[in-house]
Design an enzyme around this catalytic site. Sequence first.
Site, PDB file in Angstrom:
ATOM      1  N   ARG A   1      42.349  63.161  80.961  1.00 18.26           N
ATOM      2  CA  ARG A   1      43.263  62.017  80.817  1.00 18.26           C
ATOM      3  C   ARG A   1      42.533  60.696  80.614  1.00 18.26           C
ATOM      4  O   ARG A   1      43.024  59.638  81.002  1.00 18.26           O
ATOM      5  CB  ARG A   1      44.211  61.917  82.005  1.00 18.26           C
ATOM      6  CG  ARG A   1      45.015  63.195  82.249  1.00 18.26           C
ATOM      7  CD  ARG A   1      46.181  63.014  83.184  1.00 18.26           C
ATOM      8  NE  ARG A   1      46.838  64.284  83.418  1.00 18.26           N
ATOM      9  CZ  ARG A   1      46.576  65.078  84.449  1.00 18.26           C
ATOM     10  NH1 ARG A   1      45.687  64.710  85.343  1.00 18.26           N
ATOM     11  NH2 ARG A   1      47.203  66.221  84.592  1.00 18.26           N
TER      12      ARG A   1
ATOM     13  N   LYS B   1      42.669  52.334  68.405  1.00 17.40           N
ATOM     14  CA  LYS B   1      43.456  53.380  67.748  1.00 17.40           C
ATOM     15  C   LYS B   1      42.543  54.567  67.521  1.00 17.40           C
ATOM     16  O   LYS B   1      41.520  54.459  66.841  1.00 17.40           O
ATOM     17  CB  LYS B   1      43.978  52.887  66.402  1.00 17.40           C
ATOM     18  CG  LYS B   1      45.332  52.249  66.455  1.00 17.40           C
ATOM     19  CD  LYS B   1      45.900  52.182  65.038  1.00 17.40           C
ATOM     20  CE  LYS B   1      47.248  51.520  65.021  1.00 17.40           C
ATOM     21  NZ  LYS B   1      47.808  51.483  63.660  1.00 17.40           N
TER      22      LYS B   1
ATOM     23  N   GLU C   1      39.647  46.746  53.528  1.00 15.76           N
ATOM     24  CA  GLU C   1      40.169  46.198  54.799  1.00 15.76           C
ATOM     25  C   GLU C   1      39.772  44.733  54.982  1.00 15.76           C
ATOM     26  O   GLU C   1      40.530  43.935  55.550  1.00 15.76           O
ATOM     27  CB  GLU C   1      39.684  47.028  55.997  1.00 15.76           C
ATOM     28  CG  GLU C   1      40.066  48.508  55.962  1.00 15.76           C
ATOM     29  CD  GLU C   1      41.552  48.777  56.187  1.00 15.76           C
ATOM     30  OE1 GLU C   1      42.272  47.881  56.666  1.00 15.76           O
ATOM     31  OE2 GLU C   1      41.995  49.906  55.867  1.00 15.76           O
TER      32      GLU C   1
ATOM     33  N   LYS D   1      40.850  40.915  63.390  1.00 19.03           N
ATOM     34  CA  LYS D   1      41.384  42.183  63.906  1.00 19.03           C
ATOM     35  C   LYS D   1      41.552  42.147  65.424  1.00 19.03           C
ATOM     36  O   LYS D   1      42.567  42.595  65.949  1.00 19.03           O
ATOM     37  CB  LYS D   1      40.467  43.343  63.507  1.00 19.03           C
ATOM     38  CG  LYS D   1      40.807  44.656  64.197  1.00 19.03           C
ATOM     39  CD  LYS D   1      41.209  45.764  63.291  1.00 19.03           C
ATOM     40  CE  LYS D   1      41.890  46.877  64.071  1.00 19.03           C
ATOM     41  NZ  LYS D   1      41.888  48.163  63.416  1.00 19.03           N
TER      42      LYS D   1
ATOM     43  N   GLU E   1      50.929  48.306  69.050  1.00 25.37           N
ATOM     44  CA  GLU E   1      51.634  48.219  67.783  1.00 25.37           C
ATOM     45  C   GLU E   1      53.141  48.240  67.937  1.00 25.37           C
ATOM     46  O   GLU E   1      53.833  49.026  67.303  1.00 25.37           O
ATOM     47  CB  GLU E   1      51.170  49.372  66.864  1.00 25.37           C
ATOM     48  CG  GLU E   1      51.498  49.096  65.401  1.00 25.37           C
ATOM     49  CD  GLU E   1      50.861  50.121  64.464  1.00 25.37           C
ATOM     50  OE1 GLU E   1      50.694  49.803  63.309  1.00 25.37           O
ATOM     51  OE2 GLU E   1      50.514  51.228  64.937  1.00 25.37           O
TER      52      GLU E   1
ATOM     53  N   ARG F   1      50.901  43.797  65.463  1.00 25.81           N
ATOM     54  CA  ARG F   1      49.827  44.676  65.001  1.00 25.81           C
ATOM     55  C   ARG F   1      50.193  45.412  63.708  1.00 25.81           C
ATOM     56  O   ARG F   1      49.327  45.780  62.926  1.00 25.81           O
ATOM     57  CB  ARG F   1      49.450  45.697  66.090  1.00 25.81           C
ATOM     58  CG  ARG F   1      48.245  46.547  65.699  1.00 25.81           C
ATOM     59  CD  ARG F   1      47.636  47.276  66.880  1.00 25.81           C
ATOM     60  NE  ARG F   1      46.479  48.054  66.460  1.00 25.81           N
ATOM     61  CZ  ARG F   1      45.580  48.571  67.288  1.00 25.81           C
ATOM     62  NH1 ARG F   1      45.702  48.368  68.586  1.00 25.81           N
ATOM     63  NH2 ARG F   1      44.560  49.254  66.838  1.00 25.81           N
TER      64      ARG F   1
ATOM     65  N   ASN G   1      48.903  46.854  58.831  1.00 25.04           N
ATOM     66  CA  ASN G   1      49.230  47.929  57.906  1.00 25.04           C
ATOM     67  C   ASN G   1      49.521  47.416  56.500  1.00 25.04           C
ATOM     68  O   ASN G   1      49.955  48.188  55.644  1.00 25.04           O
ATOM     69  CB  ASN G   1      50.429  48.728  58.424  1.00 25.04           C
ATOM     70  CG  ASN G   1      50.072  49.497  59.667  1.00 25.04           C
ATOM     71  OD1 ASN G   1      48.968  50.020  59.779  1.00 25.04           O
ATOM     72  ND2 ASN G   1      50.988  49.544  60.614  1.00 25.04           N
TER      73      ASN G   1
ATOM     74  N   HIS H   1      49.008  49.560  53.566  1.00 27.71           N
ATOM     75  CA  HIS H   1      48.829  50.933  54.058  1.00 27.71           C
ATOM     76  C   HIS H   1      50.047  51.820  53.842  1.00 27.71           C
ATOM     77  O   HIS H   1      49.926  53.042  53.847  1.00 27.71           O
ATOM     78  CB  HIS H   1      48.468  50.917  55.549  1.00 27.71           C
ATOM     79  CG  HIS H   1      47.035  50.540  55.787  1.00 27.71           C
ATOM     80  ND1 HIS H   1      46.520  49.314  55.439  1.00 27.71           N
ATOM     81  CD2 HIS H   1      45.985  51.228  56.318  1.00 27.71           C
ATOM     82  CE1 HIS H   1      45.229  49.261  55.762  1.00 27.71           C
ATOM     83  NE2 HIS H   1      44.881  50.409  56.296  1.00 27.71           N
TER      84      HIS H   1
ATOM     85  N   HIS I   1      48.716  54.936  52.236  1.00 27.21           N
ATOM     86  CA  HIS I   1      48.691  56.245  52.905  1.00 27.21           C
ATOM     87  C   HIS I   1      49.375  57.320  52.068  1.00 27.21           C
ATOM     88  O   HIS I   1      48.939  58.471  52.040  1.00 27.21           O
ATOM     89  CB  HIS I   1      49.383  56.165  54.269  1.00 27.21           C
ATOM     90  CG  HIS I   1      48.490  55.639  55.351  1.00 27.21           C
ATOM     91  ND1 HIS I   1      48.975  55.037  56.485  1.00 27.21           N
ATOM     92  CD2 HIS I   1      47.141  55.615  55.462  1.00 27.21           C
ATOM     93  CE1 HIS I   1      47.959  54.673  57.258  1.00 27.21           C
ATOM     94  NE2 HIS I   1      46.840  55.005  56.658  1.00 27.21           N
TER      95      HIS I   1
ATOM     96  N   HIS J   1      39.690  56.025  51.750  1.00 21.72           N
ATOM     97  CA  HIS J   1      40.756  55.263  52.399  1.00 21.72           C
ATOM     98  C   HIS J   1      40.835  53.831  51.838  1.00 21.72           C
ATOM     99  O   HIS J   1      41.921  53.330  51.522  1.00 21.72           O
ATOM    100  CB  HIS J   1      40.500  55.231  53.913  1.00 21.72           C
ATOM    101  CG  HIS J   1      41.506  54.434  54.689  1.00 21.72           C
ATOM    102  ND1 HIS J   1      42.839  54.785  54.773  1.00 21.72           N
ATOM    103  CD2 HIS J   1      41.381  53.281  55.402  1.00 21.72           C
ATOM    104  CE1 HIS J   1      43.487  53.895  55.514  1.00 21.72           C
ATOM    105  NE2 HIS J   1      42.627  52.973  55.899  1.00 21.72           N
TER     106      HIS J   1
END
Lengths: 359, 359
Positions: free
Chosen positions: A121, A143, A185, A227, A237, A241, A245, A248, A252, A264
Amino acid sequence: MKRIEVNTKTNNYNIIISNNFDSLQEHLSKVGMDNKKVCIITDDNVSKLYLDNLCNIISKITDELSYLVIPHGEANKNLDTINTIYKKMIEEKLDRESYLIALGGGVTGDMVGYASATYMRGNKFIQIPTTLLSQVDSSIGGKTGVDFDGYKNIIGAFHQPELVYINTSTLMTLPKKEISAGMGEVIKHGLIASKEYFNYIRANSSKIMNLDNEIMEQLIYESCVIKSKVVSMDEKEKGVRATLNFGHTIGHAVERLFDFNLLHGECVGLGMVSAAYLSYLLKQIDSSELDDIKACIQSFDLPIKIDKLNELDIYNELYHDKKTKNNELNFILLNGVGSCEIRDDLDKEDIMKAIKYIL
Amino acid sequence: MKRIEVNTKTNNYNIIISNNFDSLQEHLSKVGMDNKKVCIITDDNVSKLYLDNLCNIISKITDELSYLVIPHGEANKNLDTINTIYKKMIEEKLDRESYLIALGGGVTGDMVGYASATYMRGNKFIQIPTTLLSQVDSSIGGKTGVDFDGYKNIIGAFHQPELVYINTSTLMTLPKKEISAGMGEVIKHGLIASKEYFNYIRANSSKIMNLDNEIMEQLIYESCVIKSKVVSMDEKEKGVRATLNFGHTIGHAVERLFDFNLLHGECVGLGMVSAAYLSYLLKQIDSSELDDIKACIQSFDLPIKIDKLNELDIYNELYHDKKTKNNELNFILLNGVGSCEIRDDLDKEDIMKAIKYIL
């Protein structure tokens, strides 16, 4: 050397930006790694370059050091590789106080972060990103994730590192294509948060592609500041946040339709052109700004058009993105250069036009 | 009907204790489930008993209801089952705003919680526990996890549910052995937190085993109050939450050595006898208290001795427990009945004596 503090609800940590590994030992000690169990995880490309060096440094502060070399590439960013990492962690009897170190690009960082998030955990981990993309983006903000069933990062967790140590000199060994991909990015950071930074990027494109030492340190610093500000405000998010994206949503979809055979950053570049055109259609930027954005993306050898796809396939693929909420598409649109907004009220017709624009 | 509020850093939610499902719809609406995508996950035993009923209730608040039946039992608490859940979630296009519902015992709850924690970096989930063990323990506090490579819950995450709805009448369909097993954790709550509650449990053992309605509602309420207080103080087990591991250090070792063929509650019972004896050795409880504890455990048909194991195997197995920190063993010892402390300074000799005591 530059330092940025990231403060989130779950952890506070430093990003160190340097052009060597000289102060790494000191920073690892500071976070408490002395005499702890440590396992470095890196891929079969990066291990040849930096693993020995890193082992030398860390063996000065602990005797309980191990490492695992995993196969490189997005194709291996899956739960099988995660299981290999778990087995190594069990074998080395790592516990919640032990450290994983992610040495490599975004794929390694995302996977090591995920293994760290889910082993017992959650244990501790350090990011030592060696690609531009991971230095300005994926190593910061917690992330973590892996691909599953063709869906990028659909399995993952939020889990903050204890330290991000960026050695900009590692970029020297990176293929030019990967620098371009990272610039996707970087340009995004300028577009969503700072017109001044966007202009700085445009003005220095050739120095950047030649990895000018001073410019790169400044560039990575500025991107990390943008960032980390965003993720400090909204770790999980739920709001702002999502602006990260930008580019993206369509990016994506393209990435998935190409079965991850495009980088990417290239997909994000395409997605940004598409989203910028959508912003232009809705009169949120003018045509000269749209041209500037395309020119900037192109100046880093990133594509602004793609063939072999059709618009309806891309459109349908949008709904498979994990950012869809109740079948509503969220788009990030520019509101002038250096500012943006989250929109969920766009017409299918406009979206289709924006997709066609990159075909 | 009784209600307990659980307040953690990451989420606040209610535990509802009732002897029917009458107010379930109302509480699901309250947490925001209306018109959302919902997937019920239950095992092939529980599905026969309550799935139809639950589908009827939930279909009144949303049209987008699906379900998945997984194989029952600890042997299936693994990442393969998790992958089956992920695939179902993708198939149903669940997103971060969608809900999973865990209908069943601790195995189902832990796995559904883990899938919810790691799908898209976390979506929403509801616990509807149907065993005593899950009602008083595993459904509360956000510990989720699966077994891996023979290690219990070694892969997991902290992820709080949106609601825990306990229908005590589901205990009627539970084998007596499972009631006994659940009583392991109930007795633990008394021992670590409230002498009064421990005495209440002792005084009502036969009514409890006969599932007296009123007594069971009170018992589950008291246990949930103790557990939720502890997890509210220390969600991520950095301090006081570790006290809930009373009896679990040796209990887990026994459980692993028996390859999970003993019930968790039986192993906890044995672990508690051992830990109580250790507390007695260190003069933290007296011999009559030790006797009371053993008698109480026995009165719920839980074993206080076990054969087929040897002490050194158990001792070595302790170090494979994921709660070991830097090879130091943490033991929870009683400090009188109703109070406890975390110790990491015990002699091997004393630990061996405590292990021998249950052989």
